[in-house]
Design a protein around this motif. Structure first.
Motif, PDB file in Angstrom:
ATOM      1  N   ALA A 107      84.176 -18.087 -68.203  1.00 23.13           N
ATOM      2  CA  ALA A 107      83.015 -17.852 -69.227  1.00 23.13           C
ATOM      3  C   ALA A 107      81.706 -16.833 -68.502  1.00 23.13           C
ATOM      4  N   VAL A 166      77.694 -15.602 -68.132  1.00 24.40           N
ATOM      5  CA  VAL A 166      76.505 -15.876 -68.424  1.00 24.40           C
ATOM      6  C   VAL A 166      75.798 -14.672 -67.681  1.00 24.40           C
ATOM      7  N   VAL A 223      74.464 -21.871 -67.619  1.00 25.72           N
ATOM      8  CA  VAL A 223      75.495 -22.112 -66.790  1.00 25.72           C
ATOM      9  C   VAL A 223      76.100 -23.605 -66.903  1.00 25.72           C
ATOM     10  N   ALA A 267      78.106 -23.241 -69.904  1.00 23.02           N
ATOM     11  CA  ALA A 267      79.393 -22.551 -69.582  1.00 23.02           C
ATOM     12  C   ALA A 267      80.587 -23.334 -68.935  1.00 23.02           C
ATOM     13  N   ARG A 268      79.737 -24.387 -67.904  1.00 20.77           N
ATOM     14  CA  ARG A 268      80.711 -25.078 -66.782  1.00 20.77           C
ATOM     15  C   ARG A 268      81.377 -26.241 -67.899  1.00 20.77           C
ATOM     16  N   ALA A 277      84.305 -23.856 -69.633  1.00 25.30           N
ATOM     17  CA  ALA A 277      85.484 -22.944 -69.042  1.00 25.30           C
ATOM     18  C   ALA A 277      85.866 -23.540 -67.747  1.00 25.30           C
ATOM     19  N   TRP A 279      86.191 -21.057 -64.936  1.00 23.45           N
ATOM     20  CA  TRP A 279      85.554 -20.157 -63.983  1.00 23.45           C
ATOM     21  C   TRP A 279      84.203 -19.655 -64.630  1.00 23.45           C
ATOM     22  N   VAL A 280      83.296 -19.862 -64.098  1.00 19.24           N
ATOM     23  CA  VAL A 280      82.064 -19.420 -64.623  1.00 19.24           C
ATOM     24  C   VAL A 280      81.625 -18.355 -63.696  1.00 19.24           C
ATOM     25  N   MET A 320      78.376 -15.382 -63.384  1.00 14.35           N
ATOM     26  CA  MET A 320      77.044 -15.274 -63.704  1.00 14.35           C
ATOM     27  C   MET A 320      76.929 -13.905 -63.205  1.00 14.35           C
ATOM     28  N   THR A 370      78.112 -22.673 -60.614  1.00 18.83           N
ATOM     29  CA  THR A 370      78.682 -21.128 -60.828  1.00 18.83           C
ATOM     30  C   THR A 370      79.567 -20.848 -59.716  1.00 18.83           C
ATOM     31  N   ASP A 371      80.653 -20.378 -60.130  1.00 21.63           N
ATOM     32  CA  ASP A 371      81.695 -19.976 -59.227  1.00 21.63           C
ATOM     33  C   ASP A 371      81.648 -18.634 -58.609  1.00 21.63           C
ATOM     34  N   PRO A 399      85.742 -12.104 -70.013  1.00 24.24           N
ATOM     35  CA  PRO A 399      85.227 -13.462 -70.406  1.00 24.24           C
ATOM     36  C   PRO A 399      86.128 -13.793 -71.400  1.00 24.24           C
TER      37      PRO A 399
END
Ligand code: AMP
Length: 283
Positions: free
Chosen positions: A25, A27, A41, A44-45, A48, A50-51, A53, A87-88, A141
């Protein structure tokens, strides 16, 4: 949380995630994060594995007289906030990474970019679609999350994704507001104390208009006129536009009816600060 500045590295990591079968994902943001960004986020979390930003103040979406140079930035604070919501990876490229010279290519979406904010910011959406398109290619993404706060931007991105056959699901997430109704925005920090106190008039005017339409009013110009009156009752308020449009085409509606997806959209200058807000009616 990783922080990546190079496009090549970002692209390679994304490829790896895809090969591992992970759903990515994205952002996209310009940083100076607030709860509105963080809400994206959180969405997204949930959706998905793997996030990513992106934090990038994209020069090409600012007009020559606009606030690019003084746009608020606080990267260290952004990192803490982004990490706190899971966020990853932060992708924060430099200008030279994103626009290596001579960079001659633009992505242009017609028609839906010519109205509302596009009328007073003629090069803005071209900058947005170009940078978002580049981010899509670099971050790869499966889904990308945008805020309803920038309603026209969301329509433009959806159009671009459909027209260019991007295989990316676009999610538009609701507006996050301060307790007094002011839509959160990085630009709110420009407001003086008095302007900040008066700024929620945007939200109040939109809510009143929405209630009036839902109560049966079918004449858009009467509603627009009332919004204008409410807004201009405030000191230092100058209207850029007040428009009632179809939520998809962004063209003005002649008559308000329940079958239509209606968007009430406003942009104002409060002192020197440009603020936008919107409300959706019926859907
Ligand atoms: P920006 O950093 O202003 O470019 O915004 C990055 C993303 O956050 C965009 O998709 C915005 O629509 C979204 N966003 C900004 N403010 C809000 C808000 N108050 N509520 C929800 N989303 C927002």
């Amino acid at each position: 949380m990783m922080v990546i500045r190079s496009c090549a590295e970002m692209s390679a990591l994304a490829e790896q995630q895809r090969l591992q079968g992970n759903k990515i994902a994205l952002v996209p943001t310009m940083g100076y994060l607030h709860a509105g960004h963080l809400s994206l986020v959180k969405v997204a979390r949930q959706k998905a594995d793997w996030v990513v930003m992106s934090i990038y103040v994209n020069p090409t979406q600012f007009g020559p007289q606009e606030d690019f140079a003084r746009y608020p930035r606080d990267f260290d604070r952004d990192l803490q906030l982004a990490e706190s919501v899971g966020t990853d990876l932060i992708f924060a490229p430099t200008d030279i990474e994103m626009y290596p010279p001579p960079h001659l290519t633009q992505v242009v979406v017609d028609k839906v970019t010519a109205v509302l904010c596009g009328a007073s910011r003629p090069t803005h959406f071209q900058g947005v679609t170009t940078v978002v398109s580049m981010l899509f290619n670099i971050v790869k993404p499966h889904i990308a999350i945008f805020g309803q706060k920038d309603a026209q931007q969301a329509v433009v991105i959806r159009r671009m994704v459909a027209d260019l056959h991007y295989d990316i699901q676009i999610i538009v997430s609701p507006i996050v507001r301060e307790p007094d109704g002011l839509a959160m925005s990085s630009r709110n920090r420009y407001l003086t104390a008095t302007q900040r106190k008066n700024a929620p008039v945007l939200y109040r005017a939109l809510q009143k208009a929405k209630a009036r339409i839902e109560g049966g009013e079918n004449d858009p110009s009467a509603v627009q006129e009332e919004i204008r009156r409410t807004l201009t009752s405030v000191d230092e308020m100058r209207i850029d536009y007040v428009q009632i449009v179809d939520g998809e085409t962004l063209q003005p509606v002649e008559k308000l009816d329940k079958e239509q997806n209606i968007l009430l959209a406003v942009a104002v200058f409060l002192g020197n600060t440009r603020l936008i807000d919107n409300a959706i009616v019926y859907t």
